[in-house]
Design an enzyme around this catalytic site. Structure first.
Site, PDB file in Angstrom:
ATOM      1  N   HIS A 127       0.798  -1.234   0.000  1.00 28.85           N
ATOM      2  CA  HIS A 127       0.000   0.000   0.000  1.00 28.85           C
ATOM      3  C   HIS A 127       0.827   1.278   0.000  1.00 28.85           C
ATOM      4  O   HIS A 127       0.263   2.372  -0.005  1.00 28.85           O
ATOM      5  CB  HIS A 127      -0.921   0.003   1.219  1.00 28.85           C
ATOM      6  CG  HIS A 127      -0.157   0.149   2.485  1.00 28.85           C
ATOM      7  ND1 HIS A 127       0.536  -0.888   3.059  1.00 28.85           N
ATOM      8  CD2 HIS A 127       0.083   1.233   3.267  1.00 28.85           C
ATOM      9  CE1 HIS A 127       1.148  -0.454   4.137  1.00 28.85           C
ATOM     10  NE2 HIS A 127       0.892   0.832   4.289  1.00 28.85           N
ATOM     11  N   HIS A 140       1.823   7.061  -0.328  1.00 23.15           N
ATOM     12  CA  HIS A 140       0.911   6.227   0.462  1.00 23.15           C
ATOM     13  C   HIS A 140      -0.395   6.108  -0.314  1.00 23.15           C
ATOM     14  O   HIS A 140      -1.106   7.097  -0.499  1.00 23.15           O
ATOM     15  CB  HIS A 140       0.680   6.855   1.843  1.00 23.15           C
ATOM     16  CG  HIS A 140       0.205   5.874   2.852  1.00 23.15           C
ATOM     17  ND1 HIS A 140      -1.084   5.400   2.881  1.00 23.15           N
ATOM     18  CD2 HIS A 140       0.864   5.246   3.852  1.00 23.15           C
ATOM     19  CE1 HIS A 140      -1.209   4.535   3.871  1.00 23.15           C
ATOM     20  NE2 HIS A 140      -0.038   4.421   4.487  1.00 23.15           N
TER      21      HIS A 140
END
Length: 153
Positions: A58, A73
Site C-alpha cells: 500500500h 501512500h
C-alpha cells in the site's frame, strides 16, 4: 539541491492539510501534497529516481542519490488490507527511475471497502513546510508523471 517530485498517480491535487488524516494533514510524517485519484485501476509510478528503500503493498519510499526520501501512500488506512487491491511490480532495494511503474492500485476496490483512496506524497522527515514548493494548483487535475512539488533539500 532542489528535488522535483512527480505525481505518482493522476487525479486532482489536494493540499496536504486537507487530507482527512491528521498524521498526513499535520505533516507528522513529512510535508508534500496529495492526489485524489480517479475511481479506476491505476499504476502508481516512482515520484523520483533513486532506490526503492521501502516497498509495502500500500506504500513505498524512494530514496534519491541526494538522500531525499519520498513516501507515496496509496489510500488512507489501507495497511489494514494486507495487500488486497495492490500489485507490486518491483522489489525492495531495486533502482528506479522517476515515472517507472511501482504498484498497480485498484482504486474501485479500495472505495468499495469504505476507505479513502487519496494518495499523500511527502518528503520523509521534512519538518519545514516552507521547504516544499507545491507547483500543482489545488483542486486542479494532474497527470501521473507531472511535477507535483519541489523539495528544497
Amino acid at each position: 539541491m532542489p528535488t522535483k517530485v512527480l505525481a505518482p498517480v493522476p487525479g486532482r491535487m489536494v493540499v496536504l492539510g486537507d487530507v482527512p488524516d491528521p498524521v498526513f494533514a499535520q505533516g507528522m510524517v513529512g510535508h508534500g501534497a496529495a492526489i485524489d485519484p480517479p475511481r479506476e485501476v491505476l499504476t502508481a509510478v516512482a515520484p523520483v529516481g533513486g532506490t526503492l528503500l521501502k516497498l509495502m503493498p500500500h506504500a513505498y519510499v524512494v530514496l534519491t542519490e541526494a538522500k531525499v526520501g519520498v513516501l507515496v501512500h496509496l489510500g488512507l488506512d489501507t495497511v489494514a488490507l494486507k495487500g488486497q487491491g495492490f500489485t507490486t511490480h518491483l522489489q525492495q532495494g531495486d533502482p528506479v527511475s522517476a515515472g517507472q511503474p511501482v504498484i498497480t492500485y485498484d482504486v474501485p476496490a479500495i472505495v468499495a471497502m469504505g476507505l479513502n483512496p487519496i494518495v499523500p506524497v511527502v518528503v520523509m522527515d521534512e519538518r519545514e513546510a516552507a521547504n516544499i514548493a507545491v507547483t500543482a494548483a489545488p483542486d486542479a487535475p494532474i497527470a501521473a508523471g507531472a511535477e507535483l512539488f519541489v523539495a528544497n533539500r
